[in-house]
Scaffold this active site. Structure first.
Site, PDB file in Angstrom:
ATOM      1  N   TYR A 127     -34.426 -10.594  98.327  1.00 21.20           N
ATOM      2  CA  TYR A 127     -33.421 -11.139  97.392  1.00 21.20           C
ATOM      3  C   TYR A 127     -32.592 -10.014  96.749  1.00 21.20           C
ATOM      4  O   TYR A 127     -32.528  -9.903  95.525  1.00 21.20           O
ATOM      5  CB  TYR A 127     -34.065 -11.964  96.270  1.00 21.20           C
ATOM      6  CG  TYR A 127     -35.097 -12.983  96.657  1.00 21.20           C
ATOM      7  CD1 TYR A 127     -34.722 -14.269  97.041  1.00 21.20           C
ATOM      8  CD2 TYR A 127     -36.457 -12.675  96.617  1.00 21.20           C
ATOM      9  CE1 TYR A 127     -35.683 -15.210  97.382  1.00 21.20           C
ATOM     10  CE2 TYR A 127     -37.418 -13.619  96.962  1.00 21.20           C
ATOM     11  CZ  TYR A 127     -37.020 -14.877  97.337  1.00 21.20           C
ATOM     12  OH  TYR A 127     -37.966 -15.811  97.663  1.00 21.20           O
TER      13      TYR A 127
ATOM     14  N   ASP B   9     -37.054 -10.196  93.260  1.00 23.10           N
ATOM     15  CA  ASP B   9     -36.330 -10.768  92.120  1.00 23.10           C
ATOM     16  C   ASP B   9     -35.911 -12.173  92.546  1.00 23.10           C
ATOM     17  O   ASP B   9     -34.756 -12.439  92.844  1.00 23.10           O
ATOM     18  CB  ASP B   9     -35.102  -9.894  91.804  1.00 23.10           C
ATOM     19  CG  ASP B   9     -34.334 -10.383  90.580  1.00 23.10           C
ATOM     20  OD1 ASP B   9     -34.795 -11.351  89.930  1.00 23.10           O
ATOM     21  OD2 ASP B   9     -33.268  -9.808  90.280  1.00 23.10           O
TER      22      ASP B   9
ATOM     23  N   CYS C 135     -36.819 -14.502  86.454  1.00 22.00           N
ATOM     24  CA  CYS C 135     -35.971 -15.202  85.478  1.00 22.00           C
ATOM     25  C   CYS C 135     -36.668 -16.450  84.945  1.00 22.00           C
ATOM     26  O   CYS C 135     -36.083 -17.212  84.188  1.00 22.00           O
ATOM     27  CB  CYS C 135     -34.626 -15.551  86.098  1.00 22.00           C
ATOM     28  SG  CYS C 135     -34.743 -16.574  87.574  1.00 22.00           S
TER      29      CYS C 135
ATOM     30  N   GLU D 133     -36.179 -13.021  80.671  1.00 25.00           N
ATOM     31  CA  GLU D 133     -36.215 -12.227  81.902  1.00 25.00           C
ATOM     32  C   GLU D 133     -37.405 -11.275  81.769  1.00 25.00           C
ATOM     33  O   GLU D 133     -37.533 -10.578  80.759  1.00 25.00           O
ATOM     34  CB  GLU D 133     -34.914 -11.435  82.045  1.00 25.00           C
ATOM     35  CG  GLU D 133     -34.655 -10.910  83.426  1.00 25.00           C
ATOM     36  CD  GLU D 133     -33.883 -11.873  84.313  1.00 25.00           C
ATOM     37  OE1 GLU D 133     -33.693 -11.535  85.492  1.00 25.00           O
ATOM     38  OE2 GLU D 133     -33.478 -12.964  83.848  1.00 25.00           O
TER      39      GLU D 133
END
Length: 365
Positions: free
Chosen positions: A217, A298, A323, A357
């Site tokens: 990612y 991520d 996230c 985050e």
């Protein structure tokens, strides 16, 4: 005005997030969180507003998330100063032009710390040559006011870029400038100041690493560009074509010579690594050349699927930016059977919201 953040509450709201995240990570014996605060105002580099037409006038609006009631927005303190300046300059010019104002229903802004901005105008009509001529005049007027601006028009099955669909951001990480191409309507980190802190934390975690890095990612190469200095080679995957193109530009612009991007999803790459499928996109890439002891992920809000979790457990060190702390914790139940959390961080990308985050740096037990 609705939407104005309670600046005096920032510290207490951040402390609440710290307590929540500490509690969520406590079953995994995480060390004390390092907390990276945001500026209290003008931190958001992107903003989208609907346009409300009202008796010959029109203005930016947003909708209250609780009540769904609309409210007028003339200034938006959480957005960058550049977006606020553009909001004030743009609307009078649009109002003065019947072609530009007719059937306009949304305006999107993408700004940078390098003082460049994209304005996207969204319409319920077909955009023709008359619109293009009017948009060119609009761009000249904004440039005359000192804006370094790109204008994009969007309508159903239409996208018109007067010049280009990207801006080049400059982020400063441990005192060093990095160039990042950011493409309109593609993912970029919304809080540039906190993003710089995330990159510095990731570099510090991986300092002195042995071998190579695998990243899943990778987006436009936000992390891989900065992390390449700590590894012999970096192999990164990304599925979105515009992000891959931006990453390739960023590799060249920053003089990175040890980073290769493959256009694949994390799930596809996992299948390839497990020998489940062969991919033409991997032709000419000898995966055996890489000695990846470290993996960086991520993922989107859904977290990692079970097969990818099993894949990343094969690596000595795992750097995981999340996230969504709930799906991170779901993944940690499995990851902490083989790894321990060496470092944990809270990055306040979205002040005045519940969003957190999170970064964790895991070492094999």
């Amino acid at each position: 005005m609705q939407g104005l953040p309670p600046i005096e509450q920032y510290d207490s709201l951040l402390a609440e997030k710290q307590q929540k995240l500490t509690a969520l990570l406590s079953p995994f014996h995480a060390p004390v969180l390092t907390v990276f605060a945001s500026p209290v105002q003008h931190y958001r580099m992107r903003a989208e507003f609907r346009i409300w037409h009202d008796k010959g006038d029109f203005y930016h609006i947003m909708f209250d998330q609780q009540t769904r009631q609309r409210y007028r927005v003339d200034q938006f303190p959480i957005a960058s100063q550049l977006i606020n300046q553009m909001m004030g300059a743009l609307l009078p010019l649009l109002k003065a032009d019947n072609v530009l104002r007719h059937r306009l229903f949304q305006v999107d802004y993408l700004s940078t710390l390098s003082n460049k901005i994209i304005v996207s105008l969204l319409y319920h009509k077909t955009l023709d040559q008359q619109w293009i001529d009017a948009a060119k005049h609009l761009k000249m007027q904004l440039q005359a006011q000192g804006f370094d601006v790109q204008i994009i028009g969007r309508a159903s099955k239409q996208k018109i870029c007067l010049e280009q669909e990207f801006v080049d951001e400059i982020l400063t990480v441990h005192g060093k400038p990095y160039i990042y191409r950011q493409v309109e309507n593609s993912f970029t980190q919304p809080n540039a100041i906190v993003n710089q802190k995330m990159l510095e934390w990731a570099i510090d975690c991986t300092k002195g690493s042995q071998g190579d890095l695998l990243e899943l990612y990778c987006g436009n190469g936000n992390f891989s560009i900065a992390l390449a200095q700590n590894f012999r080679k970096v192999l990164a995957t990304e599925i979105a074509k515009p992000s891959v193109a931006a990453a390739q530009f960023n590799i060249t612009a920053n003089g990175i010579d040890n980073l290769q991007i493959i256009r694949m999803s994390a799930e596809e790459f996992t299948q390839a690594m497990n020998g489940g499928r062969e991919f033409n996109r991997l032709k000419g890439i000898d995966l055996s050349q890489y000695q990846c002891h470290t993996i960086f992920v991520d993922p989107p809000r859904a977290g990692l699927d079970d097969e990818t979790v099993k894949l990343i457990q094969n690596y000595q060190r795992i750097l995981y930016i999340s996230c969504n702390p709930q799906t991170l914790c779901d993944n940690l139940h499995q990851l902490c059977q083989t790894h321990r959390i060496e470092k944990a961080a809270l990055f306040d990308q979205f002040p005045y919201t519940d969003h957190m985050e999170t970064g964790v740096w895991l070492i094999r037990k």
